[in-house]
Design an enzyme around this catalytic site. Structure first.
Site, PDB file in Angstrom:
ATOM      1  N   ASP A 196      -5.354   4.578   8.231  1.00 15.17           N
ATOM      2  CA  ASP A 196      -3.956   4.125   8.253  1.00 15.17           C
ATOM      3  C   ASP A 196      -3.260   4.522   9.550  1.00 15.17           C
ATOM      4  OD1 ASP A 196      -4.281   6.785   7.339  1.00 15.17           O
ATOM      5  OD2 ASP A 196      -2.287   6.808   6.438  1.00 15.17           O
ATOM      6  N   GLU A 233      -4.049   8.414   4.641  1.00 15.78           N
ATOM      7  CA  GLU A 233      -4.128   9.858   4.876  1.00 15.78           C
ATOM      8  C   GLU A 233      -2.749  10.467   5.073  1.00 15.78           C
ATOM      9  OE1 GLU A 233      -3.959  13.546   6.640  1.00 15.78           O
ATOM     10  OE2 GLU A 233      -3.524  11.798   7.903  1.00 15.78           O
TER      11      GLU A 233
END
Length: 397
Positions: A86, A144
């Site tokens: 991400d 994350e």
């Protein structure tokens, strides 16, 4: 030449031939960043890139992200290698051909590089197919960055089943290019979000004595809670960092607000210190409620645990690095950071290690979570070769 040495020679040659494609893949990810839990096109790009190079066993236990299993040895446990995918809600400030095309979204934490590294390792191993004493599981993990994050969700889907060790990496701009950190013990802190809402009588700024004066109360809470950290807690064996980051209150210059919101982060290397701090902090809030008559609502969002690198596993990685490598890595053995990372969930009950790869150069000096952050391509190649050596020589050390 042994089969192992021959395999490494072939892997090194292939990595050199394949390197330009890997850099292009990383730059494609960098141009098209996606926020946590929204990594749909990122997942498609990873799956497509792996498929182009002969890896079709990409499975998606969640809506985004995925896993790839390589079974080299029957009934053997897995080594899990994790990459996060991400991006951050941040404007890309670089002037490069691969800068972000998505306004307000940027890979400023190197997750694109982490993904490229693990994809490169998987593709190289699939191409050369060396004889390995273990099975491998590559995890491309979504989300994350937020709280709650993606690692616990991947774990719920069984990614740790039959896993013996877990390995991860993070590009580190505080270390120069060519260095690698293999540090035992805690290396990242737990990051927790603190939210306070203060309510009390507001009024005219000419008559603060008739109000709760919430800004004054908030300022006292901030100062006194910092005092708890720096004076009351025993920090000899661990670290605690408390930082308040946002205040939302009022609009008029002559109006004292009747509500105030205060946000902060609490970072710890040892979770046992959290209970100690929270006991004192809640006592402090109760004191101000009693003294001023305001009402204080307090919530905490518990972040990922601190990352703990297993000392025996770190020694194993060091031994391969020092005895089997011809790469110009300078080893760093005591590098720790107050940043958080949900890789910690994977190695909570399984021996694990996060490797820090140095990326700072004279041209690339921006820190993580800055709009100008970037990584030199050499760091990607260095990281791929590091993990290939570790895996191929796994049983020889």
């Amino acid at each position: 030449m042994t089969k192992t040495n021959q395999s490494i020679s072939e892997l090194i040659d292939f990595t050199g031939e394949f390197f330009d494609s890997l850099v292009e893949f990383r730059e494609e990810l960098h141009r098209n960043p996606e926020l946590s839990w929204q990594e749909f096109q990122t997942t498609t790009r990873i799956k497509s890139f792996l498929s182009q190079h002969g890896i079709d066993q990409f499975a998606s236990p969640l809506e985004t992200g995925g896993i790839v299993d390589f079974k080299f040895k029957e009934n053997a446990p897995f080594i899990l290698l994790r990459a996060d995918i991400d991006a951050l809600p941040l404007q890309d400030e670089k002037n490069t051909p691969y800068c972000s095309q998505n306004p307000g979204v940027c890979h400023a934490c190197a997750h694109d590089a982490h993904t490229a590294v693990m994809a490169g390792v998987a593709i190289a191993l699939n191409k050369v197919k060396p004889p390995l004493p273990c099975n491998l599981r590559f995890v491309f993990q979504p989300a994350e960055e937020p709280i709650p994050s993606g690692a616990p969700e991947m774990i719920k889907k069984g990614v740790l089943n039959n896993v013996r060790y877990v390995l991860g990496l993070h590009m580190e701009p505080r270390l120069p290019l060519g260095t690698i950190s293999l540090t035992p013990g805690w290396i990242n802190m737990q990051s927790n979000r603190l939210d306070l809402t203060l309510n009390g009588p507001g009024g005219h700024s000419a008559r603060p004595h008739e109000t709760a004066d919430l800004l004054w109360i908030a300022s006292r809470i901030i100062q006194d809670s910092y005092q708890i950290v720096y004076r009351e807690l025993n920090l000899l064996d661990s670290a605690v960092i408390l930082t308040f980051t946002a205040i939302e209150a009022g609009q008029g210059y002559n109006v004292i607000p009747n509500q105030l919101k205060l946000t902060g982060t609490l970072r710890l290397s040892d979770e046992k210190k959290k209970a100690d701090f929270l006991t004192r902090f809640k006592k402090l809030l109760a004191h101000y409620e009693s003294e001023t008559g305001c009402q204080i609502q307090f919530t905490i969002q518990h972040g990922s645990p601190a990352i703990y690198n297993d000392p025996e596993l770190i020694e194993k990685l060091k031994s391969v690095l020092q005895n089997k490598f011809e790469l110009p890595f300078k080893l760093v053995s005591n590098f720790r950071t107050p940043g958080g990372d949900d890789f910690s969930y994977y190695c909570k009950d399984i021996p694990g290690a996060m490797v820090k790869i140095g990326v700072r150069t004279d041209q690339m000096t921006a820190s993580l979570h800055e709009g100008k952050f970037d990584v030199p391509p050499e760091s990607i190649k260095n990281a791929v070769l590091f993990f290939l050596h570790q895996i191929v020589y796994w049983d020889e050390i």
